[in-house]
Write a protein that holds these residues in place. Structure first.
Motif, PDB file in Angstrom:
ATOM      1  N   VAL A 132       0.891  -1.168   0.000  1.00  0.00           N
ATOM      2  CA  VAL A 132       0.000   0.000   0.000  1.00  0.00           C
ATOM      3  C   VAL A 132       0.925   1.213   0.000  1.00  0.00           C
ATOM      4  CG1 VAL A 132      -1.728   1.324   1.241  1.00  0.00           C
ATOM      5  CG2 VAL A 132      -1.862  -1.185   1.220  1.00  0.00           C
ATOM      6  N   ALA A 133       0.905   1.972  -1.096  1.00  0.00           N
ATOM      7  CA  ALA A 133       1.847   3.087  -1.267  1.00  0.00           C
ATOM      8  C   ALA A 133       1.117   4.420  -1.200  1.00  0.00           C
ATOM      9  CB  ALA A 133       2.570   2.961  -2.598  1.00  0.00           C
ATOM     10  N   ILE A 134       1.732   5.379  -0.513  1.00  0.00           N
ATOM     11  CA  ILE A 134       1.149   6.714  -0.344  1.00  0.00           C
ATOM     12  C   ILE A 134       1.970   7.697  -1.171  1.00  0.00           C
ATOM     13  CG2 ILE A 134       0.487   8.485   1.323  1.00  0.00           C
ATOM     14  CD1 ILE A 134       0.664   6.190   3.474  1.00  0.00           C
ATOM     15  N   PHE A 135       1.330   8.315  -2.156  1.00  0.00           N
ATOM     16  CA  PHE A 135       2.011   9.258  -3.054  1.00  0.00           C
ATOM     17  C   PHE A 135       1.580  10.679  -2.733  1.00  0.00           C
ATOM     18  CE2 PHE A 135       3.218   5.544  -5.184  1.00  0.00           C
ATOM     19  CZ  PHE A 135       4.101   5.831  -6.238  1.00  0.00           C
ATOM     20  N   GLY A 136       2.561  11.575  -2.621  1.00  0.00           N
ATOM     21  CA  GLY A 136       2.273  12.978  -2.348  1.00  0.00           C
ATOM     22  C   GLY A 136       2.763  13.873  -3.466  1.00  0.00           C
ATOM     23  N   ALA A 137       4.007  14.363  -3.339  1.00  0.00           N
ATOM     24  CA  ALA A 137       4.544  15.292  -4.343  1.00  0.00           C
ATOM     25  C   ALA A 137       4.702  14.643  -5.706  1.00  0.00           C
ATOM     26  CB  ALA A 137       5.897  15.828  -3.869  1.00  0.00           C
ATOM     27  N   THR A 138       4.974  13.345  -5.730  1.00  0.00           N
ATOM     28  CA  THR A 138       5.141  12.627  -6.993  1.00  0.00           C
ATOM     29  C   THR A 138       3.823  11.951  -7.366  1.00  0.00           C
ATOM     30  OG1 THR A 138       5.951  10.721  -5.746  1.00  0.00           O
ATOM     31  CG2 THR A 138       7.594  12.235  -6.626  1.00  0.00           C
ATOM     32  N   ALA A 139       3.821  11.304  -8.535  1.00  0.00           N
ATOM     33  CA  ALA A 139       2.587  10.680  -9.000  1.00  0.00           C
ATOM     34  C   ALA A 139       2.892   9.358  -9.687  1.00  0.00           C
ATOM     35  CB  ALA A 139       1.866  11.611  -9.962  1.00  0.00           C
ATOM     36  N   PRO A 140       1.946   8.394  -9.610  1.00  0.00           N
ATOM     37  CA  PRO A 140       2.150   7.100 -10.259  1.00  0.00           C
ATOM     38  C   PRO A 140       2.402   7.209 -11.762  1.00  0.00           C
ATOM     39  CG  PRO A 140       0.314   6.975  -8.726  1.00  0.00           C
ATOM     40  CD  PRO A 140       0.698   8.423  -8.822  1.00  0.00           C
ATOM     41  N   ARG A 176      -0.450  18.889  -8.144  1.00  0.00           N
ATOM     42  CA  ARG A 176       0.290  17.626  -8.228  1.00  0.00           C
ATOM     43  C   ARG A 176       0.408  17.158  -9.678  1.00  0.00           C
ATOM     44  NH1 ARG A 176      -1.759  13.046  -6.740  1.00  0.00           N
ATOM     45  NH2 ARG A 176       0.270  12.035  -6.529  1.00  0.00           N
ATOM     46  N   PRO A 177       1.542  16.500  -9.987  1.00  0.00           N
ATOM     47  CA  PRO A 177       2.778  16.354  -9.199  1.00  0.00           C
ATOM     48  C   PRO A 177       3.613  17.627  -9.295  1.00  0.00           C
ATOM     49  CG  PRO A 177       3.043  15.284 -11.314  1.00  0.00           C
ATOM     50  CD  PRO A 177       1.627  15.786 -11.282  1.00  0.00           C
ATOM     51  N   CYS A 178       4.389  17.859  -8.255  1.00  0.00           N
ATOM     52  CA  CYS A 178       5.197  19.089  -8.261  1.00  0.00           C
ATOM     53  C   CYS A 178       6.659  18.817  -8.607  1.00  0.00           C
ATOM     54  CB  CYS A 178       5.086  19.815  -6.921  1.00  0.00           C
ATOM     55  SG  CYS A 178       5.615  18.846  -5.501  1.00  0.00           S
ATOM     56  N   ALA A 179       7.071  17.537  -8.628  1.00  0.00           N
ATOM     57  CA  ALA A 179       8.447  17.200  -8.992  1.00  0.00           C
ATOM     58  C   ALA A 179       8.539  15.707  -9.247  1.00  0.00           C
ATOM     59  CB  ALA A 179       9.427  17.592  -7.894  1.00  0.00           C
ATOM     60  N   ILE A 180       9.470  15.305 -10.114  1.00  0.00           N
ATOM     61  CA  ILE A 180       9.614  13.882 -10.423  1.00  0.00           C
ATOM     62  C   ILE A 180      10.215  13.108  -9.253  1.00  0.00           C
ATOM     63  CG2 ILE A 180      11.888  14.116 -11.512  1.00  0.00           C
ATOM     64  CD1 ILE A 180      10.903  11.925 -13.520  1.00  0.00           C
ATOM     65  N   HIS A 181      11.070  13.759  -8.460  1.00  0.00           N
ATOM     66  CA  HIS A 181      11.684  13.096  -7.312  1.00  0.00           C
ATOM     67  C   HIS A 181      11.119  13.565  -5.976  1.00  0.00           C
ATOM     68  CE1 HIS A 181      14.608  11.102  -9.784  1.00  0.00           C
ATOM     69  NE2 HIS A 181      15.118  12.225 -10.208  1.00  0.00           N
ATOM     70  N   GLY A 182      10.336  14.608  -5.971  1.00  0.00           N
ATOM     71  CA  GLY A 182       9.918  15.227  -4.715  1.00  0.00           C
ATOM     72  C   GLY A 182      10.789  16.445  -4.452  1.00  0.00           C
ATOM     73  N   GLY A 183      10.645  17.030  -3.267  1.00  0.00           N
ATOM     74  CA  GLY A 183      11.426  18.227  -2.949  1.00  0.00           C
ATOM     75  C   GLY A 183      11.612  18.362  -1.455  1.00  0.00           C
ATOM     76  N   MET A 184      12.279  19.432  -1.062  1.00  0.00           N
ATOM     77  CA  MET A 184      12.556  19.649   0.351  1.00  0.00           C
ATOM     78  C   MET A 184      11.364  20.272   1.072  1.00  0.00           C
ATOM     79  SD  MET A 184      15.428  18.260   0.457  1.00  0.00           S
ATOM     80  CE  MET A 184      15.829  18.551   2.173  1.00  0.00           C
ATOM     81  N   THR A 207       1.198  24.214   1.451  1.00  0.00           N
ATOM     82  CA  THR A 207       0.026  23.586   2.075  1.00  0.00           C
ATOM     83  C   THR A 207       0.265  22.119   2.459  1.00  0.00           C
ATOM     84  OG1 THR A 207      -0.888  22.825  -0.036  1.00  0.00           O
ATOM     85  CG2 THR A 207      -1.480  25.065   0.680  1.00  0.00           C
ATOM     86  N   PHE A 208       1.047  21.404   1.679  1.00  0.00           N
ATOM     87  CA  PHE A 208       1.326  19.971   1.850  1.00  0.00           C
ATOM     88  C   PHE A 208       0.018  19.174   1.919  1.00  0.00           C
ATOM     89  CE2 PHE A 208       3.853  16.505   4.223  1.00  0.00           C
ATOM     90  CZ  PHE A 208       4.359  16.010   3.036  1.00  0.00           C
ATOM     91  N   GLU A 209      -0.986  19.695   1.202  1.00  0.00           N
ATOM     92  CA  GLU A 209      -2.315  19.099   1.238  1.00  0.00           C
ATOM     93  C   GLU A 209      -2.312  17.662   0.716  1.00  0.00           C
ATOM     94  OE1 GLU A 209      -6.853  19.974  -0.502  1.00  0.00           O
ATOM     95  OE2 GLU A 209      -5.192  21.331  -0.971  1.00  0.00           O
ATOM     96  N   CYS A 210      -1.440  17.372  -0.237  1.00  0.00           N
ATOM     97  CA  CYS A 210      -1.414  16.041  -0.866  1.00  0.00           C
ATOM     98  C   CYS A 210      -1.168  14.936   0.150  1.00  0.00           C
ATOM     99  CB  CYS A 210      -0.370  15.999  -1.972  1.00  0.00           C
ATOM    100  SG  CYS A 210       1.316  16.368  -1.428  1.00  0.00           S
TER     101      CYS A 210
END
Length: 633
Positions: free
Chosen positions: A566-574, A595-603, A609-612
């Protein structure tokens, strides 16, 4: 004009070699060796391939060392040959030590002639000259050069060294006549003989080998000897003459010829193994293959990105080996990721490139090029989309280099494959394999924990009082990118819900995650951050009912050992292609315009908001864990 220019170069080189002092000749030989090594890169590649096939257990450093020393030997042999007939040349050949001379003395006494089976080891030209001075007449079988001027020049050099030449193009009766007249006939027996040769075992492989030495000795009923030379530490040479036992009774059969030819090859092989840097490695000794032999290729897969990327590249090796078990597949990655590839039956060798630490910079880059070059690869597959990866295989001289058209180093590839965004990374990588005209079937990522890894994981779980008699759920809350982490408080809440429902929870992560993961410590939960190796972690996952994780490496570890995810995706996307590669696995995400805001994520979240991630609650994840376990059963 080209032939004349080549002839003038030879003439000048010979004049220079004969004019120099001993020390000057040594320096000149180094120049010749350096020029041959640098200018004839194709031949260098042939030599490396021959060395790698002959010495599969030697390291890249050992292979390169033998190669460099063999070129030095070639430089010395060349200069010594160019000095034949001069005072220095005559002195060198007269000082050559020959053991077993009593065999030739006996031949001369009986006036029978003999066949001398030689090879390109030590200095074969000087050896021929030395034997011609002591036991004339000696005739060496030679092949005409395409350049008539150079051909005459080389023939004169040999004649100046007292050795006569008889050309291979002459009828067999010429060789037999010479033997019956009491001549010692020199035959080089370590070159590829094409379809007319006999296949014998040589340095671990079948090699098409000239029949001439055995055939002429049997036909003329004269003795057959092997004679090989080696350079000693003082610069002089020592040769050894050893009889080859022949069966002269009855007809000359292929079996008799093959038996004698194999004996000649065995002796040369032993000589080469003792003096590997004194053999001429850069001729195509194994060019002709047995008709029933499959073509063997060497493939290098290069992936030095993140741990998960390395796991997702493992299907490339498996798909190649499924179709061509005889091919060798090596894998170059970082020292950390190399541990993931241990015990993989589809990978022959694991090469490491510590690009960010000990091998960082130009020196490390050049050293790695040398190591890759020593592998003598035919094909490089480069899923990593960096210019450094592309440059490594280009400058290592790998002839077929396959990578993605979106790679920063795409212009360094011989073949570019379209990077299809909609595909999973596994399937994208397999497109590189398909470009080799291979029909690839679907292959999933695989890791291979050892029996010790599995035993240790079982011992860990059994020895834990907190986990006793509980089915285990693993959670992996870490990621190097903060925007890819589901909040730690949510993981704590989830762990509590799982424990309350009768599950035990193991928390997996690296050494850097220890401080963060301490917050999750509670009844029914064991934290293993930094206490297990990568494959031990994979072994632990193998024993779990499911894994809850962010978009990070453990996701792919679990898939590779058949553990539900079960994977949780935030900044990135499937849609980037890095989702769990099992159809029943579950991805939890929020459809948001940012979303997505970056291919690897970010700092940090770009809009703050970090709503994702914050919008995904523990109860939702818990329910999906239960759902995934039901799907498994």
């Amino acid at each position: 004009m080209k032939h004349l220019l080549e002839y003038w170069v030879l003439l000048l080189a010979s004049f220079t070699a004969k004019s120099l002092t001993e020390s000057g000749a040594k320096r000149f030989s180094r120049i010749v060796a350096w020029l041959a090594y640098r200018a004839l890169r194709y031949r260098r590649r042939v030599a490396l391939r021959n060395l790698r096939d002959s010495f599969p257990d030697k390291s890249s450093e050992e292979i390169q060392s033998i190669l460099r020393n063999s070129y030095i030997n070639f430089g010395i042999v060349t200069v010594e040959f160019l000095r034949l007939g001069s005072k220095a040349g005559k002195k060198a050949s007269s000082e050559l030590i020959i053991n077993g001379s009593e065999h030739i003395d006996r031949v001369l006494k009986n006036k029978s002639g003999s066949v001398l089976a030689a090879g390109h080891i030590g200095n074969w030209e000087l050896l021929g000259s030395a034997m011609a001075q002591r036991w004339p007449p000696v005739k060496g079988i030679a092949v005409h050069m395409s350049n008539p001027y150079s051909d005459k020049f080389i023939e004169k050099l040999r004649f100046d060294g007292f050795e006569e030449v008889i050309y291979k193009s002459e009828p067999a009766t010429s060789f037999l006549r010479s033997l019956k007249e009491g001549c010692n006939l020199g035959v080089i027996s370590d070159q590829d003989a094409g379809k007319s040769g006999v296949f014998i075992d040589f340095l671990g492989r079948k090699a098409s080998t000239p029949k001439g030495a055995a055939f002429f000795a049997l036909k003329a009923k004269v003795p057959l000897f092997t004679v090989y030379s080696k350079r000693l530490d003082d610069g002089n040479y020592q040769a050894e003459i050893i009889p080859v036992e022949l069966d002269y009774d009855g007809k000359i059969t292929e079996e008799k010829i093959k038996t004698a030819t194999q004996e000649i090859a065995y002796r040369l092989e032993n000589f080469i193994r003792e003096n590997p840097d004194q053999w001429l490695w850069f001729h195509k000794r194994w060019k002709t293959r047995p008709p029933d032999e499959q073509e063997k290729k060497r493939v290098l897969i290069l992936q030095t990105a993140f741990l998960g990327d390395v796991v997702l590249a493992t299907p490339m090796a498996e798909s190649i080996k499924n179709l061509h078990p005889e091919w060798e597949v090596d894998f170059l990655t970082t020292p950390e990721s190399a541990a993931l590839l241990e015990n993989n039956p589809n990978i022959s060798r694991i090469l490491t490139y510590d690009k960010n630490k000990s091998e960082r910079g130009v020196k490390g880059f050049l050293s790695k090029i040398s190591e890759i070059e020593a592998g003598a690869y035919d094909i490089a597959l480069i899923p990593h989309r960096s210019i450094r990866s592309a440059a490594l295989v280009r400058f290592a001289g790998i002839p077929q280099r396959v990578g993605f058209d979106k790679s920063a180093g795409y212009f360094l590839f011989t073949e570019r494959v379209k990077y299809e965004n909609e595909l999973h990374e596994v399937e994208r990588n397999l497109k590189l394999v398909e470009s080799l005209n291979l029909s690839v079937s679907k292959v999933k990522p695989r890791l291979y924990p050892s029996s010790n890894d599995l035993k240790k994981s079982e011992k860990i779980l059994k020895s834990s009082a907190k986990l006793k008699n509980r089915p285990i759920i693993a959670i992996a809350p870490g990621s190097i990118w903060p925007t890819k982490r589901w909040p730690i408080d949510n993981y704590i809440e989830l762990a509590g819900m799982l424990v309350k429902d009768g599950f035990g929870v193991v928390v997996l992560g690296g050494e850097k995650d220890k401080a963060l993961f301490k917050k999750i410590s509670m009844e029914g939960v064991e934290v293993f951050a930094g206490t297990t190796t990568l494959l031990e972690s994979a072994a632990l996952l193998k024993k779990c009912e499911a894994l809850v994780t962010n978009d990070s490496a453990p996701l792919h570890f679990a898939v590779a050992v058949d553990t539900p995810v079960v994977a949780i995706f935030g900044a990135t996307a499937p849609k980037f292609g890095f989702y769990p590669y099992n159809s029943d696995d579950i991805v939890i995400e929020r459809e948001l315009p940012c979303r997505p805001c970056a291919i690897h994520g970010g700092m940090k979240c770009p809009i703050g908001t970090f709503e994702c991630m914050l919008d995904i609650g523990a109860e939702e994840v818990f329910n999906n864990v239960k759902k995934r376990i039901l799907l498994k059963s």
